[in-house]
Design a protein around this motif. Structure first.
Motif, mmCIF file in Angstrom:
data_model
loop_
_atom_site.group_PDB
_atom_site.id
_atom_site.type_symbol
_atom_site.label_atom_id
_atom_site.label_comp_id
_atom_site.label_asym_id
_atom_site.label_seq_id
_atom_site.Cartn_x
_atom_site.Cartn_y
_atom_site.Cartn_z
ATOM 1 N N SER A 148 -29.465 -114.926 10.557
ATOM 2 C CA SER A 148 -28.350 -115.556 9.858
ATOM 3 C C SER A 148 -28.829 -116.301 8.608
ATOM 4 N N ASP A 150 -26.229 -118.179 7.182
ATOM 5 C CA ASP A 150 -25.012 -118.972 7.083
ATOM 6 C C ASP A 150 -25.254 -120.344 7.720
ATOM 7 N N TYR A 151 -25.387 -121.369 6.902
ATOM 8 C CA TYR A 151 -25.677 -122.719 7.394
ATOM 9 C C TYR A 151 -24.776 -123.737 6.710
ATOM 10 N N ASN A 152 -24.598 -124.855 7.393
ATOM 11 C CA ASN A 152 -23.806 -125.954 6.843
ATOM 12 C C ASN A 152 -24.723 -126.815 5.976
ATOM 13 N N THR A 239 -31.852 -121.349 2.394
ATOM 14 C CA THR A 239 -30.496 -121.157 1.881
ATOM 15 C C THR A 239 -29.993 -122.382 1.131
#
Length: 346
Positions: A148, A150-152, A239
């Motif tokens: 992934s 996709d991180y906050n 990211t």
């Protein structure tokens, strides 16, 4: 090779990981429910260790032995001669063979093959004149295409007190001389003189931490540099970055470049190891033959000023990794090489 071994196990092979008793490496293997054995190595030619390894190879019916360092190759290479028919493959992440009579006479006898992560090592060994080309196989490192990205980022910034609106330039790796972190800080210093909205993260730990922190203070940029220490989930920080820098003195096929490109981030790097085998054009990253701090600083500033170019480079970089540097391709190449060696030595 840890990643390759884990995936070879998933393909139905019996895989064992060996290391020193109570080592972090074995702890990691055991936490992932991988089969392990421990052996306490005292010297390059310790009779006790050789006897234990030979006995182990026979009991576990080992076909392929993979070694990391030259010491491992010497011990396991002698042990396998007593254990029966199997092959030994040295994994040379860096060019660790020396062009002298000792290696010329012993290494081809001890090892059946060599895996290396870039073509530079292969060419260097070919120039020795005594390492057969068929003995070598270049296998590029790979990354899982399913990982992934996709991180906050808001949570990550908050957890480390990084300003929400700051642009981020990062470097990743062990805090050791090889990584030349002081050069990264010198790039950061030059950027800070031009812009006030950029922050710099250093993800990794090691013996030079105190020295690096002190150097940041001496440059007057300690409030702009965030020492994150070792991070188990490092992709979250790739990211987060707008740009990733590599200032290493030497590398094999640098995972920092591999992971940053996978995360879709532009990389600015010195020309070390197999970096150019991943970044094959300026459209997917910037690589310098000369190790110039001012030139690296100027490039980073240009990229910070050009979000569209950063986006395009990042997208091209990610495509390159997904098409050519996946774990599946890496494991296929390792497995094929093992099978060829076994057939040749049967």
């Amino acid at each position: 090779m840890f990643t390759s071994g884990s995936h070879l196990k998933e393909r139905g092979h019996n895989v064992y990981f060996g290391g020193r008793p109570n080592s972090l490496f074995l702890e990691r293997c055991e936490s992932m429910e991988l089969s392990t054995f421990s052996i306490d190595v005292k010297s390059d030619f310790g009779p006790k260790a050789i006897f234990q390894l030979a006995k182990l190879f026979r009991r576990l019916k080992i076909d392929v032995i993979v070694t990391n360092l030259n010491k491992d190759t010497r011990l396991a290479g002698i042990a396998r001669k007593f254990a029966g028919k199997n092959v030994l493959v040295g994994r040379n992440g860096l060019p660790i063979l020396k062009n002298n009579l000792t290696y010329r006479l012993t290494y081809p006898w001890l090892a059946s093959g060599i895996i290396m992560p870039n073509n530079l090592i292969k060419h260097q060994y070919l120039e020795f004149g005594w390492v057969p080309e068929e003995m070598m196989r270049v296998v590029h490192n790979g990354i899982s295409a399913d990982k992934s990205i996709d991180y906050n980022h808001a949570e990550t910034r908050k957890a480390h007190n990084i300003p929400m609106d700051a642009m981020i330039v990062g470097i990743f790796g062990r805090l050791v001389p090889q990584k030349q972190l002081k050069q990264f800080l010198e790039v950061a210093k030059g950027i800070c003189e031009k812009r006030d909205d950029v922050r710099f993260i250093i993800a990794g730990d090691g013996p030079l931490r105190d020295e690096i922190e002190a150097y940041a203070v001496s440059l007057g940029i300690q409030d702009k540099v965030f020492m994150l220490g070792f991070q188990k989930e490092v992709m979250a920080f790739y990211t987060l970055c707008d740009i990733v820098i590599q200032t290493s003195e030497h590398e094999g096929l640098p995972n920092v470049v591999l992971e940053a490109m996978f995360a879709g981030k532009p990389v600015v790097s010195f020309d070390v190891g197999g970096t150019r085998e991943m970044i094959t054009s300026p459209e997917m990253g910037i690589v310098y033959d000369e190790r110039s701090i001012p030139k690296m600083m100027e490039t980073v500033l240009e990229l910070l000023d050009n979000p569209e170019r950063r986006k395009n480079i990042g997208q091209a970089a990610r495509r390159q990794i997904l098409e050519n540097f996946t774990v599946e391709r890496m494991v296929n190449n390792v497995e094929t090489f093992f099978q060829e060696l076994l057939k040749k030595n049967s």
